[in-house]
Design an enzyme around this catalytic site. Structure first.
Site, PDB file in Angstrom:
ATOM      1  N   PRO A  47      23.491  41.742 -22.239  1.00  8.72           N
ATOM      2  CG  PRO A  47      25.341  40.726 -23.269  1.00  8.72           C
ATOM      3  CD  PRO A  47      24.505  41.968 -23.290  1.00  8.72           C
ATOM      4  CD  GLN A  81      29.167  41.304 -25.251  1.00  2.20           C
ATOM      5  OE1 GLN A  81      28.511  41.871 -24.389  1.00  2.20           O
ATOM      6  NE2 GLN A  81      29.906  40.241 -24.978  1.00  2.20           N
ATOM      7  CG  ASP A 119      28.904  48.441 -16.675  1.00  2.89           C
ATOM      8  OD1 ASP A 119      29.333  48.398 -15.519  1.00  2.89           O
ATOM      9  OD2 ASP A 119      29.590  48.817 -17.644  1.00  2.89           O
ATOM     10  CG  ASP A 163      35.357  39.597 -14.469  1.00  2.00           C
ATOM     11  OD1 ASP A 163      34.981  40.789 -14.497  1.00  2.00           O
ATOM     12  OD2 ASP A 163      36.415  39.205 -14.963  1.00  2.00           O
ATOM     13  CB  SER A 164      28.960  40.701 -15.070  1.00  2.00           C
ATOM     14  OG  SER A 164      28.674  41.783 -14.215  1.00  2.00           O
TER      15      SER A 164
HETATM   16  N1  SPD Z   1      31.992  49.599 -16.083  1.00  3.98           N
HETATM   17  C1  SPD Z   1      32.785  48.484 -16.483  1.00  3.98           C
HETATM   18  C2  SPD Z   1      32.706  47.330 -15.552  1.00  3.98           C
HETATM   19  C3  SPD Z   1      33.429  46.162 -16.115  1.00  3.98           C
HETATM   20  C4  SPD Z   1      33.621  45.081 -15.150  1.00  3.98           C
HETATM   21  N2  SPD Z   1      34.136  43.871 -15.727  1.00  3.98           N
HETATM   22  C5  SPD Z   1      35.375  43.990 -16.344  1.00  3.98           C
HETATM   23  C6  SPD Z   1      35.870  42.706 -16.868  1.00  3.98           C
HETATM   24  C7  SPD Z   1      37.311  42.545 -16.574  1.00  3.98           C
HETATM   25  N3  SPD Z   1      37.648  41.188 -16.466  1.00  3.98           N
END
Ligand code: SPD
Length: 282
Positions: free
Chosen positions: A167, A36, A163, A160-161
């Site tokens: 990936p 990315q 969107d 903690d991803s």
């Molecule tokens: N739309 C963005 C969502 C991001 C969520 N994860 C953020 C990572 C922060 N540790």
């Protein structure tokens, strides 16, 4: 980039005809990793901002609203958790919060993109320094593959991803939630980033269509993050034994004076959804 009139528009929602615009004063670093595009900018109002593929991951001004809520909600329910897995979370903010709980003895972090960790160490040391704690082990691997290799191991898994594009798309599928269930101990809890009930009802409904088959307890809670689309982001709370409200306990970590968002009343309030969103879980 030193032009004070440069604004960024968050790309995620542009195709839907809406965007958050932030005035930036400087681009600090921009790299293209194997997975990315990662960028850090300095903004006029929100401090430094981390963007992945043009989408805001965090800003210095409001990251605590997200990181405190993704970490302390499960940890104040399962107060004896010793081994925690974070999937994603390469900026270190979630790990920083987890380490405030002394009962936690080990934190595994599975972040697919080592460049996110590197760039966060350079620009957000107050988040990424958490990776230097001896309790933390980092695996730069695909979370979907990693999880399948672990059984009955974790007390808490936090996803903690970004969107569900690129990936992270696989992290919103049924097979991934089934594999996380297998990787949990008998009384484990999974918490995952699950978008906004204003903008992403389809994603939330799709998640709950299978979560409720897999986990005996499945709930949704949310936090306010001004720099995310709609100013809100939610989380799934998937549990085999502990109920997020009935089993909430006030822990020592809650008494720390460095919590700026999370408290016992917010914990409970976060699970109360507006009427229009209540049906998304069923
Ligand atoms: N739309 C963005 C969502 C991001 C969520 N994860 C953020 C990572 C922060 N540790």
């Amino acid at each position: 980039m030193n032009n004070k009139e440069i604004w960024i528009e968050e790309k995620l929602e542009i195709k839907n005809g809406r965007a958050l615009k932030v005035r930036i004063t400087k681009s600090l670093e921009k790299i293209k990793s194997e997975f990315q595009e990662i960028e850090v900018v300095e903004s006029q109002s929100f401090g430094k901002i981390l963007l992945i593929d043009g989408v805001i991951m965090l800003t210095e001004a409001d990251e605590f609203c997200y990181h405190e809520m993704i970490a302390h909600v499960p940890l104040c329910v399962h107060t004896e958790a010793q081994k925690v897995l974070v999937i994603g979370g390469g900026d270190g903010g979630t790990v920083r919060e987890i380490l405030k709980h002394d009962n936690v003895k080990e934190v595994d972090v599975c972040e697919i993109d080592e460049k996110v960790i590197e760039i966060s160490k350079r620009h957000f040391p107050y988040l990424a320094n958490s990776f230097d704690d001896p309790k933390v082990k980092i695996y730069c691997e695909d979370g979907n593959k990693f999880i399948k290799a672990h059984k009955d191991e974790y007390d808490i898994i936090i996803v903690d991803s970004s969107d569900p594009i690129g990936p992270a798309e696989v992290l919103f599928r049924r097979e991934f939630y089934e594999a996380m269930f297998q990787a949990l101990k008998d009384d484990g809890i999974v918490v995952t980033q699950a978008e906004s009930f204003f903008y992403h009802s389809k994603i939330i409904k799709s998640l709950f269509s299978f979560i409720r088959d897999i986990y005996p307890i499945s709930e949704y809670y949310y936090t306010l993050v001004p720099t995310y689309p709609s100013g809100i982001i939610g989380f799934t709370f998937c549990s085999t034994k502990y109920h997020p409200i009935d089993d909430f306990k006030e822990t020592e970590a809650l008494k720390l004076d460095d919590l700026k968002y999370y408290n016992k009343d917010i914990h409970k309030a976060a699970f109360n959804l507006p009427t229009f969103a209540q049906g998304y879980k069923y």
